[in-house]
Motif scaffolding. Structure first.
Motif, PDB file in Angstrom:
ATOM      1  N   PHE A   5       0.805  -1.224   0.000  1.00 59.62           N
ATOM      2  CA  PHE A   5       0.000   0.000   0.000  1.00 59.62           C
ATOM      3  C   PHE A   5       0.836   1.271   0.000  1.00 59.62           C
ATOM      4  N   ASP A   6       2.130   1.138  -0.006  1.00 59.11           N
ATOM      5  CA  ASP A   6       3.043   2.284  -0.074  1.00 59.11           C
ATOM      6  C   ASP A   6       3.167   2.704  -1.538  1.00 59.11           C
ATOM      7  N   ARG A   7       2.163   3.407  -2.023  1.00 63.04           N
ATOM      8  CA  ARG A   7       2.057   3.762  -3.448  1.00 63.04           C
ATOM      9  C   ARG A   7       3.181   4.681  -3.928  1.00 63.04           C
ATOM     10  N   ASP A   8       3.701   5.512  -3.031  1.00 65.53           N
ATOM     11  CA  ASP A   8       4.759   6.439  -3.437  1.00 65.53           C
ATOM     12  C   ASP A   8       6.158   5.899  -3.105  1.00 65.53           C
ATOM     13  N   ASN A   9       6.224   4.634  -2.663  1.00 63.36           N
ATOM     14  CA  ASN A   9       7.499   3.965  -2.351  1.00 63.36           C
ATOM     15  C   ASN A   9       8.365   4.753  -1.378  1.00 63.36           C
ATOM     16  N   SER A  10       7.719   5.359  -0.387  1.00 59.50           N
ATOM     17  CA  SER A  10       8.451   6.157   0.598  1.00 59.50           C
ATOM     18  C   SER A  10       8.964   5.309   1.767  1.00 59.50           C
ATOM     19  N   GLY A  11       8.499   4.061   1.846  1.00 60.79           N
ATOM     20  CA  GLY A  11       8.866   3.216   2.971  1.00 60.79           C
ATOM     21  C   GLY A  11       7.894   3.335   4.134  1.00 60.79           C
ATOM     22  N   THR A  12       6.954   4.250   4.023  1.00 58.87           N
ATOM     23  CA  THR A  12       5.910   4.442   5.028  1.00 58.87           C
ATOM     24  C   THR A  12       4.576   4.584   4.298  1.00 58.87           C
ATOM     25  N   ILE A  13       3.503   4.568   5.063  1.00 61.79           N
ATOM     26  CA  ILE A  13       2.202   4.811   4.438  1.00 61.79           C
ATOM     27  C   ILE A  13       1.583   6.051   5.059  1.00 61.79           C
ATOM     28  N   ASN A  14       0.954   6.852   4.211  1.00 64.11           N
ATOM     29  CA  ASN A  14       0.256   8.034   4.694  1.00 64.11           C
ATOM     30  C   ASN A  14      -1.168   7.636   5.093  1.00 64.11           C
ATOM     31  N   PHE A  15      -1.963   8.598   5.491  1.00 58.55           N
ATOM     32  CA  PHE A  15      -3.309   8.308   5.973  1.00 58.55           C
ATOM     33  C   PHE A  15      -4.163   7.654   4.889  1.00 58.55           C
ATOM     34  N   GLU A  16      -4.094   8.165   3.673  1.00 56.02           N
ATOM     35  CA  GLU A  16      -4.882   7.603   2.570  1.00 56.02           C
ATOM     36  C   GLU A  16      -4.468   6.152   2.298  1.00 56.02           C
ATOM     37  N   GLU A  17      -3.174   5.898   2.314  1.00 56.86           N
ATOM     38  CA  GLU A  17      -2.679   4.543   2.101  1.00 56.86           C
ATOM     39  C   GLU A  17      -3.084   3.636   3.261  1.00 56.86           C
ATOM     40  N   PHE A  18      -3.059   4.179   4.489  1.00 57.74           N
ATOM     41  CA  PHE A  18      -3.486   3.414   5.653  1.00 57.74           C
ATOM     42  C   PHE A  18      -4.958   3.038   5.537  1.00 57.74           C
ATOM     43  N   CYS A  19      -5.790   3.965   5.075  1.00 56.01           N
ATOM     44  CA  CYS A  19      -7.222   3.682   4.912  1.00 56.01           C
ATOM     45  C   CYS A  19      -7.434   2.542   3.916  1.00 56.01           C
ATOM     46  N   ALA A  20      -6.650   2.539   2.839  1.00 59.19           N
ATOM     47  CA  ALA A  20      -6.741   1.457   1.854  1.00 59.19           C
ATOM     48  C   ALA A  20      -6.305   0.129   2.477  1.00 59.19           C
ATOM     49  N   LEU A  21      -5.237   0.159   3.265  1.00 57.31           N
ATOM     50  CA  LEU A  21      -4.769  -1.038   3.961  1.00 57.31           C
ATOM     51  C   LEU A  21      -5.830  -1.542   4.932  1.00 57.31           C
ATOM     52  N   TRP A  22      -6.429  -0.640   5.684  1.00 53.97           N
ATOM     53  CA  TRP A  22      -7.461  -1.019   6.652  1.00 53.97           C
ATOM     54  C   TRP A  22      -8.647  -1.691   5.964  1.00 53.97           C
ATOM     55  N   LYS A  23      -9.076  -1.137   4.845  1.00 54.16           N
ATOM     56  CA  LYS A  23     -10.178  -1.736   4.087  1.00 54.16           C
ATOM     57  C   LYS A  23      -9.791  -3.117   3.586  1.00 54.16           C
ATOM     58  N   TYR A  24      -8.563  -3.256   3.103  1.00 50.85           N
ATOM     59  CA  TYR A  24      -8.061  -4.536   2.613  1.00 50.85           C
ATOM     60  C   TYR A  24      -8.115  -5.587   3.724  1.00 50.85           C
ATOM     61  N   VAL A  25      -7.627  -5.246   4.902  1.00 49.15           N
ATOM     62  CA  VAL A  25      -7.614  -6.183   6.026  1.00 49.15           C
ATOM     63  C   VAL A  25      -9.040  -6.507   6.468  1.00 49.15           C
ATOM     64  N   THR A  26      -9.900  -5.507   6.522  1.00 46.82           N
ATOM     65  CA  THR A  26     -11.292  -5.720   6.921  1.00 46.82           C
ATOM     66  C   THR A  26     -12.011  -6.636   5.932  1.00 46.82           C
ATOM     67  N   ASP A  27     -11.791  -6.414   4.654  1.00 40.41           N
ATOM     68  CA  ASP A  27     -12.402  -7.277   3.639  1.00 40.41           C
ATOM     69  C   ASP A  27     -11.928  -8.724   3.808  1.00 40.41           C
ATOM     70  N   TRP A  28     -10.627  -8.902   4.037  1.00 39.17           N
ATOM     71  CA  TRP A  28     -10.101 -10.251   4.244  1.00 39.17           C
ATOM     72  C   TRP A  28     -10.646 -10.867   5.528  1.00 39.17           C
ATOM     73  N   GLN A  29     -10.828 -10.050   6.556  1.00 41.71           N
ATOM     74  CA  GLN A  29     -11.378 -10.562   7.813  1.00 41.71           C
ATOM     75  C   GLN A  29     -12.800 -11.087   7.597  1.00 41.71           C
ATOM     76  N   ASN A  30     -13.586 -10.353   6.839  1.00 38.93           N
ATOM     77  CA  ASN A  30     -14.944 -10.799   6.537  1.00 38.93           C
ATOM     78  C   ASN A  30     -14.940 -12.084   5.718  1.00 38.93           C
ATOM     79  N   THR A  31     -14.024 -12.165   4.767  1.00 43.45           N
ATOM     80  CA  THR A  31     -13.889 -13.379   3.962  1.00 43.45           C
ATOM     81  C   THR A  31     -13.497 -14.554   4.855  1.00 43.45           C
TER      82      THR A  31
END
Length: 125
Positions: A5-31
Motif C-alpha cells: 500500500f506504499d504507493r509512493d514507495n516512501s517506505g511508510t504509508i500516509n493516511f490515505e494509504e493506511f485507509c486502503a490497507l485497513w479496508k483490505y484487512v477488513t475485507d479479508w477478515q470478513n472473507t
C-alpha cells in the motif's frame, strides 16, 4: 503488507494509504469469517479448499496439504487469519505471474529455468 500500500514507495504509508490497507484487512477478515465454518478462528484444510475453490482455483488435495504445511506457522494443521491473508495474496500474485505466460489460458506454460527464476524473483512480496 505495508509495501503493498506504499504507493509512493516512501517506505511508510500516509493516511490515505493506511485507509486502503485497513479496508483490505477488513475485507479479508470478513472473507475469513465467512469460510471459518466452525468458528474456530482458524481455517482448516477443508475450509481452505472451499475458499480457494470459490475463488476459482481447481487444485489437487495434495496441493492443499502443501498449502497447509506452508502457511500453518502454529503447527496445528490450520491456517490463522494473518497466514490466510498471506496465503491468498501469494496465490493471487503467483497466478497473475503465471497468466502473463499462459497467453492462451490453457493452464500450461513453457518456460526455461532462467525465465522461471526471473518470474519468481520479480514477485513483489
Amino acid at each position: 503488507m505495508i509495501g503493498m500500500f506504499d504507493r509512493d514507495n516512501s517506505g511508510t504509508i500516509n493516511f490515505e494509504e493506511f485507509c486502503a490497507l485497513w479496508k483490505y484487512v477488513t475485507d479479508w477478515q470478513n472473507t475469513f469469517k465467512s469460510y471459518d465454518r466452525d468458528n474456530s478462528g482458524n481455517i482448516d484444510r477443508n475450509e481452505l479448499k472451499t475458499t480457494l475453490t470459490s475463488f476459482g482455483y481447481n487444485l489437487s488435495d495434495r496441493f492443499y496439504d502443501i498449502l497447509i504445511r506452508k502457511f500453518d506457522r502454529q503447527g496445528r494443521g490450520t491456517v490463522a487469519f494473518d497466514d490466510f491473508i498471506q496465503c491468498c495474496a501469494v496465490m493471487q500474485t503467483l497466478t497473475a505471474s503465471f497468466r502473463q505466460h499462459d497467453v492462451n489460458r490453457s493452464g500450461w506454460i513453457n518456460i526455461n529455468y532462467e525465465q522461471f527464476l526471473s518470474l519468481v524473483f520479480a514477485l513483489k512480496a
